[in-house]
Design a protein around this motif. Structure first.
Motif, PDB file in Angstrom:
ATOM      1  N   GLY A 241       0.822  -1.201   0.000  1.00 47.45           N
ATOM      2  CA  GLY A 241       0.000   0.000   0.000  1.00 47.45           C
ATOM      3  C   GLY A 241       0.860   1.255   0.000  1.00 47.45           C
ATOM      4  N   VAL A 242       0.522   2.182   0.877  1.00 47.52           N
ATOM      5  CA  VAL A 242       1.305   3.420   0.968  1.00 47.52           C
ATOM      6  C   VAL A 242       2.444   3.286   1.973  1.00 47.52           C
ATOM      7  CG1 VAL A 242      -0.633   4.872   0.280  1.00 47.52           C
ATOM      8  CG2 VAL A 242      -0.243   4.375   2.709  1.00 47.52           C
ATOM      9  N   GLY A 243       2.645   2.075   2.492  1.00 47.49           N
ATOM     10  CA  GLY A 243       3.664   1.886   3.524  1.00 47.49           C
ATOM     11  C   GLY A 243       5.046   2.327   3.084  1.00 47.49           C
ATOM     12  N   LEU A 244       5.472   1.906   1.886  1.00 48.63           N
ATOM     13  CA  LEU A 244       6.797   2.302   1.387  1.00 48.63           C
ATOM     14  C   LEU A 244       6.894   3.804   1.191  1.00 48.63           C
ATOM     15  CD1 LEU A 244       7.960  -0.364  -1.242  1.00 48.63           C
ATOM     16  CD2 LEU A 244       9.097   0.280   0.883  1.00 48.63           C
ATOM     17  N   ARG A 255      19.237   5.028   2.043  1.00 48.00           N
ATOM     18  CA  ARG A 255      19.843   3.758   1.644  1.00 48.00           C
ATOM     19  C   ARG A 255      19.159   2.598   2.342  1.00 48.00           C
ATOM     20  NH1 ARG A 255      26.428   4.761   1.410  1.00 48.00           N
ATOM     21  NH2 ARG A 255      26.392   6.304  -0.306  1.00 48.00           N
ATOM     22  N   GLU A 256      18.842   2.791   3.606  1.00 51.32           N
ATOM     23  CA  GLU A 256      18.128   1.748   4.341  1.00 51.32           C
ATOM     24  C   GLU A 256      16.757   1.517   3.722  1.00 51.32           C
ATOM     25  OE1 GLU A 256      17.195   0.738   8.969  1.00 51.32           O
ATOM     26  OE2 GLU A 256      16.663   2.749   8.252  1.00 51.32           O
ATOM     27  N   ALA A 262      14.175  -3.415  -1.649  1.00 52.41           N
ATOM     28  CA  ALA A 262      14.775  -4.538  -2.377  1.00 52.41           C
ATOM     29  C   ALA A 262      14.477  -5.859  -1.673  1.00 52.41           C
ATOM     30  CB  ALA A 262      16.283  -4.331  -2.503  1.00 52.41           C
ATOM     31  N   LEU A 263      14.494  -5.848  -0.338  1.00 54.31           N
ATOM     32  CA  LEU A 263      14.198  -7.050   0.431  1.00 54.31           C
ATOM     33  C   LEU A 263      12.754  -7.504   0.196  1.00 54.31           C
ATOM     34  CD1 LEU A 263      15.057  -9.121   2.586  1.00 54.31           C
ATOM     35  CD2 LEU A 263      14.343  -7.467   4.335  1.00 54.31           C
TER      36      LEU A 263
END
Length: 278
Positions: A241-244, A255-256, A262-263
């Motif tokens: 959802g909008v979490g990212l 970077r994290e 990517a994970l």
């Protein structure tokens, strides 16, 4: 062309009552239990990924965004964040309900997402053992970030969500009907989205879209037979959802954030490939 437009409108309009009732129930659930869910996560300690995996599957719009805020403040662990993101159903469940998909099928998808998210979260926390403390995110903050008009009542929010998802469903239905009209139904079976490896890889990218469009497209393509089960699972797992989007806003370590994205993609695609092969 008129026939394609008519079919697309009829297929989409008939879903409106089901979508509205589903979102109304979700809004009520979020406003009555949202703060309690966040408290459970903060107090769960090492069992937090289990709680996160279960609560992430609950059909409500703001929990992945709240989890991103809690992680940015180091209130919850990376494993908990990943568990919530992987199990989040976003717009999938309302669409499945509106399309009157069998309860067993919808429940099976939710359980699979929650189980995979919980397992991944536990493994990540076991490896990293990352704890901390920080600020708390309120549900009102999540509502403002999602622009869902939650502060004006659950009916207004449910109407807003219904209108947005109806628009996306209409576009996807039109595109699919247009494809079927000119290419024939056999083209769906040959789409790259049905391939065991490439399908999950492409679907995972769609799932990373940080709004409701990704889960809408994936769910609709799966229901229409244009996407295999493995590809659908890859996209739905990668989608949060909008979490990212909220994570990139509130967590200053870019970077994290990229590593977390990517994970999510890697975990989703691996799960999708396994489902495809099975």
């Amino acid at each position: 062309m008129l026939h394609v437009i008519e079919d697309s409108l009829m297929d989409s309009v008939r879903l409106i009552p089901f979508l509205f009732l589903a979102y109304l129930a979700m809004e009520y659930l979020e406003h009555s239990a949202g703060k309690g869910m966040q408290k459970w996560l903060r107090r769960a300690d090492k069992a937090a990924p289990v709680i996160g995996g279960l609560l992430g599957a609950v059909p409500q719009c703001g929990f992945s965004a709240a989890a991103a805020n809690l992680y940015a403040g180091r209130v919850v662990s990376l494993g908990t964040l990943v568990a919530v993101f992987l199990s989040t159903s976003d717009e999938m469940l309302p669409i499945l309900i509106s399309e009157q998909v069998p309860v067993g099928t919808a429940a099976g998808i939710l359980v699979a997402k929650a189980a995979f998210g919980t397992a991944a979260g536990l493994v990540i926390d076991f490896i990293l053992r990352k704890k901390g403390s920080g600020r708390q995110a309120g549900i009102s903050d999540v509502c403002r970030q999602e622009n869902c008009h939650c502060e004006k009542g659950i009916f207004r929010a449910a109407l807003s969500h219904t209108a947005q998802i109806f628009f996306f469903i209409l576009l996807v239905s039109f595109a699919l009907n247009l494809l079927l009209h000119f290419a024939g139904e056999e083209v769906l079976a040959n789409l790259i989205l049905n391939k065991p490896v490439l399908g999950p890889m492409l679907s995972g990218l769609v799932g990373l879209i940080p709004n409701c469009a990704g889960s809408v497209v994936i769910t609709q393509l799966y229901l229409e037979g244009a996407m295999g089960q493995g590809a659908a699972m890859a996209g739905l797992l990668a989608g949060s959802g909008v979490g990212l989007l909220v994570l990139f806003r509130v967590n200053h370590d870019k970077r994290e954030n990229l590593r977390i994205m990517a994970l999510l993609y890697m975990l989703g695609v691996c799960a999708g490939i396994i489902v495809s092969l099975l």
